[in-house]
Structures are given as structure tokens and as C-alpha cells.
Motif scaffolding. Sequence first.
Motif, PDB file in Angstrom:
ATOM      1  N   SER A 415      43.543  25.563 -28.922  1.00 50.00           N
ATOM      2  CA  SER A 415      43.415  26.851 -29.365  1.00 50.00           C
ATOM      3  C   SER A 415      43.849  27.027 -30.841  1.00 50.00           C
ATOM      4  CB  SER A 415      44.381  27.895 -28.822  1.00 50.00           C
ATOM      5  OG  SER A 415      45.693  27.619 -28.859  1.00 50.00           O
ATOM      6  N   GLU A 417      45.803  29.077 -32.444  1.00 46.49           N
ATOM      7  CA  GLU A 417      47.030  29.425 -32.727  1.00 46.49           C
ATOM      8  C   GLU A 417      47.962  28.007 -32.603  1.00 46.49           C
ATOM      9  OE1 GLU A 417      45.159  30.997 -30.594  1.00 46.49           O
ATOM     10  OE2 GLU A 417      45.160  32.771 -31.454  1.00 46.49           O
ATOM     11  N   ASP A 450      46.643  21.935 -25.122  1.00 46.05           N
ATOM     12  CA  ASP A 450      46.627  21.872 -26.458  1.00 46.05           C
ATOM     13  C   ASP A 450      47.073  20.699 -27.329  1.00 46.05           C
ATOM     14  OD1 ASP A 450      45.321  24.484 -26.772  1.00 46.05           O
ATOM     15  OD2 ASP A 450      47.223  25.562 -26.359  1.00 46.05           O
TER      16      ASP A 450
END
Length: 641
Positions: A415, A417, A450
Motif C-alpha cells: 500500500s 502508506e 505489504d
Amino acid sequence: MRHPECGDERLAAGGEVSVARLALHDDDLPHAARHLADAMLHEPQLPELHEALAELCAKAGGAAAARDLFPVEGEVYLGTLVCRAHVEASAGDRDAAVGLIASAIAFDRTKPWADAAWLTDPELVALLSPDALAQSVTRVAGHLPDPLPEEQRPPLQPFEQLVRAVAARHPDHALLSAMASGLVRRFGDTAEAVRLAEHAQRTAPGFMPAVMLGNALRSDGRPDEALAVWEAQLAHAFDDYLAVDLAELYGATGRAADGLPWLERVLAAEPDHPKAAPALHGLRHRIDGGTTHLLALADHHRAHPDHDYAHELLAQLSWRKPWLGMVHPATEATVNVLHQFLNSPSSNRDSEIACTASQLEPPSSLLAMRLAFPRATVEYQSLPEPDPRRTLREVGTRIWAYDGLAARPAVAAPSAEAAELIRATAEISWPTLPAAYDHAVRLADLPLPDLLGALAHPPAPREDELGRALLARRPELWVRGVQAFACLGIAHHRTDQPWAESDRRRVLLDLLLGSEDWVNEAAAFALVTIAWTHPETRADIATQLGVRLLDVATSSQQRDVTTLQSICALMLCCPWADGGALSLARTMAELDREGQAEPRPEDEQARRQTHERLAELARQRPPASPPPARAGRLKRFFGRA
């Protein structure tokens, strides 16, 4: 945190002075003092600031009365401390004023605290007490590098010149001469440092002059004379810390064995001596090499977290050593071609680059190529045997999938972030393995997808000087740094799970034993780091690394294995491992080095210069701010004095 430019600092200081003047107009002196302290922190030489400070003193009834507006008891704000120094100077207490400036320098040597009209006034020399100034020098010198880099000297030059002048005015003050020696030594004037220390020793022979004389002689390139001075002092009055310095000087001159008895004498009296115990491991490392005593330093610091010298020494001995202190360099033909394109004046980021490799290489090498040249393509002409696409066991986590010889990511990108946090956390170098482990705790709360995604979809380098240099010269180091820290993030995943049944173990072993790639190295690095910080995992991790080592060693008998040197280096970071595995790692690493072509001197020089520049930029980069809840675990990262 962004560091303000000079213009920003001056503007901020001017704003604080304006608010302070409004408070002065309302006779709110404490409020004005707070804003002047803020202004001092931003721009200590701003003329308007000193004018407002003079107005404040006048409104308070004189400088002596204004002292209480800038309290220096308990925890003191740096801006308040420096304002108090100027007020003390105005009140006539120059000794106190210089002492406060010295404290400010010790806290932050980058600001020109000492470049003040009253401190550079030639008449000040006659007004200062040599006793008080000697104490002030003590506050400063111990906080400065030895030597102090030239670019860091200008802000401190007025203080150093003042100390020289006062020492010359009081030649019979042995303590001041000795302390002045320590200061000028850090400014690179080793001959003057020797002269001052010799004068101090003749004037009043004793411990401090002897210590300073030995340090000055050592810095002046006269280590044997320094050893003689220190041994004579120890024969007169034994001191444990001086004995440690003596032992380490023996080590620095190639005579580590001669230093061991001095450390053993200290440890016989105090087995947990905070400096002698680490120093003993350091000397033994000089004698034996390898990583046994480096691991002992890490174990010592874990058992004695207040013994900072163990960490400092480990950082010194790990500096620039592959995987101990930085990522291992890549050796693929693709990377060599990448460097040629980067050095070509005709190449630019939008260039369409097509290159051919004789045989399949780790797919992560293409990540480095495309980081610098997004439109690059690489064609592999053959599939070597043993097949590097195979895994060493059934794995549940795959980073790459293959369509023939073409690799594609088998994981989704992280992602936005998560990618930004990984980008802010990844490094190409670190002080020590435990420090790298601590730093990566910032990634502990990221989901596994992630972290795995970053292995095949690394974020771009940071937009700072180091990031730009990596992108322009060595993008593969950044890719390897991202992969290393993504795997360290996995090492922090669900640490509440017992190691043997943990998700972090399962995933890292999948990555270690998966298809041949840089990801194997990154996972091995994370596993070694876990072993250094969690001794109960060592036997298991060494066994698993041995599996990967045996495969690369066997495969290298039939084809090139570009990860061989790196895997061998990681195996040798496990000195507790089976002797056969360690012997195999040493043998294969040496055979691989012997089989490599000798680089041209000019290429090697250019590579070394680039490497040293990147390493220095990495050292200078300030640490990223940790999440508040985990800040306590990060104290070792970039924790250099």
C-alpha cells in the motif's frame, strides 16, 4: 524532521523577537524571555535579538536582575541557557558566561554560540579565571570527535582561540594547559597539543597531564612515546581506564597481544568493567578476526545495556563490513552493465535500454536496472543448471513467478502508506546488527503482504542527498537495503508467537530457501540479525543457513552463483554454527574470490570513491523518528557519540 535552511532560521528568529517586543511593551518579561530563548535557538547572531535582550535586561532593572528570567536549574532549554550566558556576561560574571557557552557547545556544536562580541573581545582574556576556564574546556572537549572534521570547526573557533589565549597568559596553570591540549588536538594542531601537554607535565606531573600527553603524542603519530608515558604513569598510580587506553593503543599499533595483560589486570579486579570487558573482545577480534568476538560484544551489551562502550566498539568494528554494517554489494552482469549506463553521458532516465545476459540471473537485479531506467529490458540467453528457479523445499511464500526465463512479481505492491514507511526506514548501512534490528521495529505493525510486496516492488529512494546519489550511481544498493529492512520487518511480525511455530520463521525460511534471488540474502540477513539478538534461535538459524549455503556451494561447481559470496559472509556471521559449515563458507568464499577477474585499478578506484561517498552520506543521515510507543527500543540506531 526537516532541517530548516538558514533563511528559514533567520525568519523564525525574527518572528520570535517581534513577539518578544510586544511582550516587553506590555511589561510581561517572562513571556518576552521565553520568545527570546526561542529566537536564540534559531539564530544566535541576529542583531535584533541582542538588542531585545538588552531591552529586557534594562526593564528588569539590570542584567543581574534579569538572571532569574533565564533559569538554568534542572532541565534547561538550550535557548534559555545561551540567553543566560549573554546576561551573565552583561552582569560581569564572565566565568559563568563562558561556562554556559561551553555547555551549549557540548549539547549542539553546530551553532555559533561562541561567536559573540563579548567572547571575542581581546580584553576577556585577562578577566577569566584559568580554573574556571579549565572546567569549561572539560565540558566541551569530551563531546567532540577526535579529530573534529574541518567543516565543523568554524562555529567553535572563537572558543578554541579564547582557550589558547588564556592558556598562554597563565603558562603555570598545568590543568588549563592539559585541557587546552585536548581541545587543540581535536582541531588538528597536534604539535601544539604535544607542546601544551609536555608543558603541563613538566609544570605539575600527574595523571591528567600524562593522559593528555599520551593522547597528543598518539595523534601526532608518535604511539611508542605515548605508550611510554602511559606505562610510566600506570607504574606510579594504576588507573583502570588509562590501562584500557594503553591496551587499545597496543592493539591499534598491531601489538594487540601486548595489550591483553593490561585488560586482564583490570578485569581481575572488576570482571564487569564497562570499558575493559568490551575492549578485551575488541583486542581478541584484532588477533583472531572473524565474528566470534563481535558477537561477544553484542552479547555483552545485551547483558549490560548501560555499557555503551560495547556498542560503540561493535559499531567501529562493523563499519563498512558487508552485512555486519552495510548491504553486501551485488555482482551480477546486469548490475555491471547498469553501472556502465549510469556512467555514460548519453544515458538518461528515459533511455530505452536493451541488454542481453548469457544466463538467467536473480530477478531482483532487474529491479535495480529499472529503478534507474524504467524502460530497460534484459534478455537472458540460457537457463543454467542447476535451475536457479527451483526452491530448496516446498514453500508457501513466493516472491517471483516465471514465464519461461522471464520473472514477474508473484506478490502485489505494498500500500502507499506501507511503501512510504518502508522507504523512510530502509538503509544501506547501519551501526551494528542489533541496531538494525531495533530500527526495523518501526515496520512491526505492517501486514505481511505489504512487507512481502516491497521485496518485488521497492519504493523509490528518499529525496535527500543520499537517495539522489544512490539513484544516480548505485541503485542496486537501495534495492538491497529495502529488501533487507522489509525482511527485518518480517522478523518483528507477531513476536508474541514462539519462534519455532511463528509466522515470521515460516515466512523467512520460505524466502531463504526459495528460488535463487537477492531475497534469499535479505532473508538470511534478517535471520542472522534475529540470532544475534535472540540467542535461543541460534542453533535453528545456523542449520537453515547451512541448507542455503550447501546449495549455492554445490551449484557454483556447475555455474556462476552471484549470491555465493554474500551467503558465505552471512554464514560466517554465525560463529556458533557447525565447524563444517563455517569451513565450507570460508573455503567457497576464497575460491570464488580467486576465480574473479582482477578489476582494473582505475575502475576499482572509482568504485571505492563512490562507495566511500555513499557510506559517508549514510552515516550523516539523521535517524527517522520512531513511533512513540516503540521509541525506547531504538536507542542504539545511529547512536554514535
